[in-house]
Design a protein around this motif. Structure first.
Motif, PDB file in Angstrom:
ATOM      1  N   LYS A   4       0.960  -1.032  -0.163  1.00 25.18           N
ATOM      2  CA  LYS A   4      -0.123  -0.005   0.023  1.00 25.18           C
ATOM      3  C   LYS A   4       0.847   1.203  -0.047  1.00 25.18           C
ATOM      4  O   LYS A   4       1.921   1.417   0.534  1.00 25.18           O
ATOM      5  CB  LYS A   4      -0.843   0.014   1.256  1.00 25.18           C
ATOM      6  CG  LYS A   4      -2.081  -1.015   1.274  1.00 25.18           C
ATOM      7  CD  LYS A   4      -3.378  -0.539   1.881  1.00 25.18           C
ATOM      8  CE  LYS A   4      -3.785   0.657   1.437  1.00 25.18           C
ATOM      9  NZ  LYS A   4      -5.111   1.005   2.026  1.00 25.18           N
ATOM     10  N   ILE A   5       0.336   2.223  -0.649  1.00 22.55           N
ATOM     11  CA  ILE A   5       1.082   3.409  -0.640  1.00 22.55           C
ATOM     12  C   ILE A   5       0.528   4.389   0.448  1.00 22.55           C
ATOM     13  O   ILE A   5      -0.537   4.581   0.512  1.00 22.55           O
ATOM     14  CB  ILE A   5       0.801   4.498  -2.107  1.00 22.55           C
ATOM     15  CG1 ILE A   5       1.731   3.350  -3.001  1.00 22.55           C
ATOM     16  CG2 ILE A   5       1.393   5.707  -2.123  1.00 22.55           C
ATOM     17  CD1 ILE A   5       1.236   4.023  -4.531  1.00 22.55           C
ATOM     18  N   ILE A   6       1.522   4.779   1.245  1.00 22.24           N
ATOM     19  CA  ILE A   6       1.149   5.463   2.521  1.00 22.24           C
ATOM     20  C   ILE A   6       1.850   6.764   2.783  1.00 22.24           C
ATOM     21  O   ILE A   6       2.979   6.846   2.493  1.00 22.24           O
ATOM     22  CB  ILE A   6       1.256   4.395   3.855  1.00 22.24           C
ATOM     23  CG1 ILE A   6       0.589   3.167   3.736  1.00 22.24           C
ATOM     24  CG2 ILE A   6       1.098   5.368   5.245  1.00 22.24           C
ATOM     25  CD1 ILE A   6      -0.694   3.504   3.886  1.00 22.24           C
ATOM     26  N   ASP A   7       1.054   7.780   2.975  1.00 21.08           N
ATOM     27  CA  ASP A   7       1.693   9.137   3.062  1.00 21.08           C
ATOM     28  C   ASP A   7       1.689   9.629   4.526  1.00 21.08           C
ATOM     29  O   ASP A   7       2.226  10.753   4.963  1.00 21.08           O
ATOM     30  CB  ASP A   7       1.245  10.166   2.249  1.00 21.08           C
ATOM     31  CG  ASP A   7      -0.196  10.347   2.257  1.00 21.08           C
ATOM     32  OD1 ASP A   7      -0.805  10.168   3.207  1.00 21.08           O
ATOM     33  OD2 ASP A   7      -0.679  11.261   1.237  1.00 21.08           O
ATOM     34  N   THR A   8       0.762   9.066   5.343  1.00 20.11           N
ATOM     35  CA  THR A   8       0.464   9.460   6.804  1.00 20.11           C
ATOM     36  C   THR A   8       0.332   8.156   7.688  1.00 20.11           C
ATOM     37  O   THR A   8      -0.380   7.124   7.242  1.00 20.11           O
ATOM     38  CB  THR A   8      -1.027  10.123   6.744  1.00 20.11           C
ATOM     39  OG1 THR A   8      -1.307  11.261   5.838  1.00 20.11           O
ATOM     40  CG2 THR A   8      -1.222  10.543   8.260  1.00 20.11           C
ATOM     41  N   LEU A   9       1.449   8.297   8.753  1.00 16.48           N
ATOM     42  CA  LEU A   9       1.621   7.082   9.621  1.00 16.48           C
ATOM     43  C   LEU A   9       1.032   7.560  10.963  1.00 16.48           C
ATOM     44  O   LEU A   9       1.835   8.634  11.651  1.00 16.48           O
ATOM     45  CB  LEU A   9       3.008   6.538   9.621  1.00 16.48           C
ATOM     46  CG  LEU A   9       3.258   5.406  10.623  1.00 16.48           C
ATOM     47  CD1 LEU A   9       2.355   4.379   9.951  1.00 16.48           C
ATOM     48  CD2 LEU A   9       4.810   5.143  10.890  1.00 16.48           C
ATOM     49  N   ILE A  10       0.096   7.144  11.365  1.00 13.00           N
ATOM     50  CA  ILE A  10      -0.577   7.396  12.798  1.00 13.00           C
ATOM     51  C   ILE A  10      -0.213   5.984  13.793  1.00 13.00           C
ATOM     52  O   ILE A  10      -0.294   5.094  13.593  1.00 13.00           O
ATOM     53  CB  ILE A  10      -2.141   7.671  12.711  1.00 13.00           C
ATOM     54  CG1 ILE A  10      -2.528   8.511  11.565  1.00 13.00           C
ATOM     55  CG2 ILE A  10      -2.797   8.005  14.117  1.00 13.00           C
ATOM     56  CD1 ILE A  10      -4.158   8.460  11.441  1.00 13.00           C
ATOM     57  N   LEU A  11       0.635   6.874  14.881  1.00 12.58           N
ATOM     58  CA  LEU A  11       0.953   5.918  15.847  1.00 12.58           C
ATOM     59  C   LEU A  11       0.336   5.881  16.841  1.00 12.58           C
ATOM     60  O   LEU A  11       0.076   6.900  17.633  1.00 12.58           O
ATOM     61  CB  LEU A  11       2.486   6.085  15.788  1.00 12.58           C
ATOM     62  CG  LEU A  11       3.439   6.050  14.575  1.00 12.58           C
ATOM     63  CD1 LEU A  11       4.734   6.669  14.971  1.00 12.58           C
ATOM     64  CD2 LEU A  11       3.484   4.647  14.102  1.00 12.58           C
ATOM     65  N   ASP A  12       0.082   4.700  17.739  1.00  7.50           N
ATOM     66  CA  ASP A  12      -0.195   4.521  19.093  1.00  7.50           C
ATOM     67  C   ASP A  12       1.449   4.701  19.587  1.00  7.50           C
ATOM     68  O   ASP A  12       2.327   4.309  19.181  1.00  7.50           O
ATOM     69  CB  ASP A  12      -0.527   3.419  19.591  1.00  7.50           C
ATOM     70  CG  ASP A  12      -0.640   3.119  21.011  1.00  7.50           C
ATOM     71  OD1 ASP A  12      -1.148   3.934  21.655  1.00  7.50           O
ATOM     72  OD2 ASP A  12      -0.222   2.074  21.485  1.00  7.50           O
ATOM     73  N   LEU A  13       1.521   5.211  21.140  1.00 10.87           N
ATOM     74  CA  LEU A  13       2.908   5.509  21.597  1.00 10.87           C
ATOM     75  C   LEU A  13       3.215   4.259  22.542  1.00 10.87           C
ATOM     76  O   LEU A  13       4.162   3.537  22.294  1.00 10.87           O
ATOM     77  CB  LEU A  13       2.765   6.881  22.249  1.00 10.87           C
ATOM     78  CG  LEU A  13       2.861   8.028  21.356  1.00 10.87           C
ATOM     79  CD1 LEU A  13       3.237   9.274  22.654  1.00 10.87           C
ATOM     80  CD2 LEU A  13       4.038   8.023  20.365  1.00 10.87           C
ATOM     81  N   ASP A  14       2.427   4.177  23.496  1.00  6.76           N
ATOM     82  CA  ASP A  14       2.799   3.190  24.485  1.00  6.76           C
ATOM     83  C   ASP A  14       2.673   1.704  24.058  1.00  6.76           C
ATOM     84  O   ASP A  14       1.577   1.018  23.328  1.00  6.76           O
ATOM     85  CB  ASP A  14       1.651   3.363  25.906  1.00  6.76           C
ATOM     86  CG  ASP A  14       1.556   4.460  26.297  1.00  6.76           C
ATOM     87  OD1 ASP A  14       2.482   5.555  25.931  1.00  6.76           O
ATOM     88  OD2 ASP A  14       0.311   4.988  26.919  1.00  6.76           O
ATOM     89  N   ASN A  15       3.713   0.935  24.304  1.00  5.65           N
ATOM     90  CA  ASN A  15       3.997  -0.452  24.019  1.00  5.65           C
ATOM     91  C   ASN A  15       3.875  -0.627  22.232  1.00  5.65           C
ATOM     92  O   ASN A  15       3.808  -1.743  21.898  1.00  5.65           O
ATOM     93  CB  ASN A  15       2.677  -1.380  24.495  1.00  5.65           C
ATOM     94  CG  ASN A  15       2.987  -1.311  26.047  1.00  5.65           C
ATOM     95  OD1 ASN A  15       2.302  -0.815  26.945  1.00  5.65           O
ATOM     96  ND2 ASN A  15       4.100  -2.567  26.396  1.00  5.65           N
TER      97      ASN A  15
END
Length: 480
Positions: A4-15
């Motif tokens: 997949k082409i991705i330009d936005t990565l959204i991350l959880d932080l904890d663990n």
């Protein structure tokens, strides 16, 4: 699956980026043990009291637990509660710092995405202060573009944050990463909040990926929204034996705890689209990351007004800051001049003089000259430094108020204050802030000048003890 082409990565932080549970357990366990020992109460009562505070403050890592937990009411009555827990708090700090580190491949992976221009967004349930502190420690300030987190809890009455912190405020604040807050009381999984985040940053759902460790909070939520769900399986901590302590003292509701227990015990009825088994870097096997193009969207009037109000509020804070500095300078000028004039009185009483080229000059004249020099220095600093900065802040506020006067009539505070200040009359003469400032220092300078010449003309008497009396005492005048 196709890449997949991705330009936005959204991350959880904890663990997901680091072992949050290890950090929490290492910092909480020493304090938990000490609370149980000092209170002398059964563990179930202690845990219930801790959970009550955590739920009230909406976080399981509450800094001021000792100041609020009911189990320590008697200990708090005996003095500073932190003195009783000094050793436990030190163990807690050490445990936190020893475990506060990114998973091995996280930093190089995020840095690679940063170089590609991919937008990196963090979305966490941990409150803003704790999350910002961790990102600073990890060196991710500026690597992550935007941090979304709940607003911080309030500070208990009577507690001084400055005394608890080891570093200046700047150490705990993000300098580059933008911080925004999620709606109060909204916890994961909440697809609506995730959709709002995507809309807020101007991203497209089909070009987003969401990475999180929890099937319950992260993966299921991402699937509901329609973004690529990525399970950070390497960060799962729910199966650790110590995890039950977190569940017993957590800020989660009982329904949340039971629901997570059921999912963990029975498994789930779906398979994550992408599973990162051993490291964060595995994400490059499934995605082609590209540069995020900022959308050329016009800011809505409502959002534009909100932005203007925030900028205006910051300008008002700057007004107050420079105004306070000017008041301090004037108070300090009076204090310095007053101290030197007090010294003048002493030199005059003592008859101290100086001989300069056959001219006798009272010593106090030099002190008056020093006071005059200091007075002029304070004037120059006040009038041509801080007052100009204050006027600049006022003028900038006036521009904002003029632009948004029709949309936000209540924003005209600066204009109202400026008009009131300009209409001040002294002895029938209009005196704006510049004139009042100059009149204040001019008055002081006139007084010092008059005093200087009076001292030059005055003839101080020598001290009484040094005078030679020409008339003998009455008792000595009589013959024996």
């Amino acid at each position: 699956m196709p890449r997949k082409i991705i330009d936005t990565l959204i991350l959880d932080l904890d663990n997901t980026l680091f072992d949050w549970f290890a950090v929490w357990y290492a910092s909480f366990k020493p304090v938990y043990d000490a609370i149980a020992a000092v209170s002398g109460k059964p563990l179930d009562q202690v845990e219930a009291a801790i959970r009550k505070v955590h739920q009230a403050r909406r976080t399981s890592e509450y800094t001021f637990l000792l100041e609020e937990i009911d189990s320590l009411a008697e200990a708090r009555a005996m003095g500073d509660i932190r003195d009783h827990f000094r050793d436990a708090l030190e163990l807690s700090r050490r445990g936190r710092d020893q475990n506060l580190k990114l998973y091995p491949s996280v930093f190089p992976s995020l840095w690679e995405l940063k170089k590609k221009g991919t937008k990196i967004v963090a979305y966490t349930e941990s409150m803003g202060f704790y999350s910002a502190y961790r990102l600073k420690r990890f060196g991710l300030d500026g690597v992550i573009d935007v941090l979304f987190s709940p607003i911080d809890h309030e500070i208990p009455a009577g507690v001084s944050v400055e005394k608890l912190r080891r570093h200046p405020d700047e150490f705990y604040q993000l300098q580059v990463t933008e911080t925004r807050h999620t709606p109060p009381g909204e916890l994961k999984p909440n697809p609506r909040v995730l959709l709002d985040i995507i809309k807020d940053i101007g991203a497209k759902i089909e070009r987003c990926a969401y990475v999180g460790d929890s099937l319950f909070k992260d993966v299921a939520m991402a699937r509901d929204v329609g973004v690529l769900d990525v399970h950070a399986q390497f960060g799962e901590s729910q199966r650790r034996p110590e995890y039950s302590l977190l569940q017993r003292v957590s800020h989660w509701t009982e329904e949340d705890v039971q629901r997570e227990k059921a999912i963990t015990a029975k498994g789930h009825n779906f398979t994550p689209t992408v599973v990162l088994k051993d490291s964060f870097a595995e994400i490059f096997m499934y995605c082609d990351f590209v540069k995020f193009d900022e959308p050329a969207l016009e800011i809505e009037l409502e959002q534009q007004s909100k932005n203007a109000i925030e900028i205006w509020k910051k300008c008002v804070d700057v007004h107050q800051h420079f105004n306070d500095l000017e008041m301090r300078i004037r108070n300090f000028a009076i204090t310095v001049a007053g101290a030197l004039l007090a010294a003048v009185s002493f030199t005059y009483q003592q008859g101290l003089q100086a001989q300069i080229f056959d001219v006798t000059v009272p010593a106090g004249a030099f002190l008056v000259a020093a006071a005059t020099f200091a007075w002029i220095g304070f004037f120059l600093m006040d009038r041509f430094w801080y007052h100009i900065l204050l006027k600049g802040a006022v003028d900038h506020s006036a521009k904002i108020e003029k632009r948004y006067a029709d949309a936000i009539p209540e924003i005209g505070l600066g204009k109202t204050i400026s008009e009131a200040s300009g209409n001040v009359k002294i002895l029938g003469i209009k005196m704006n802030s510049n004139r009042r400032l100059e009149a204040f220092y001019a008055g002081g300078a006139v007084i010092l000048t008059i005093l200087f010449f009076l001292l030059l003309w005055a003839k101080p008497q020598p001290p009484a003890l040094n005078r030679v009396s020409t008339n003998p005492p009455a008792a000595a005048a009589k013959s024996p």
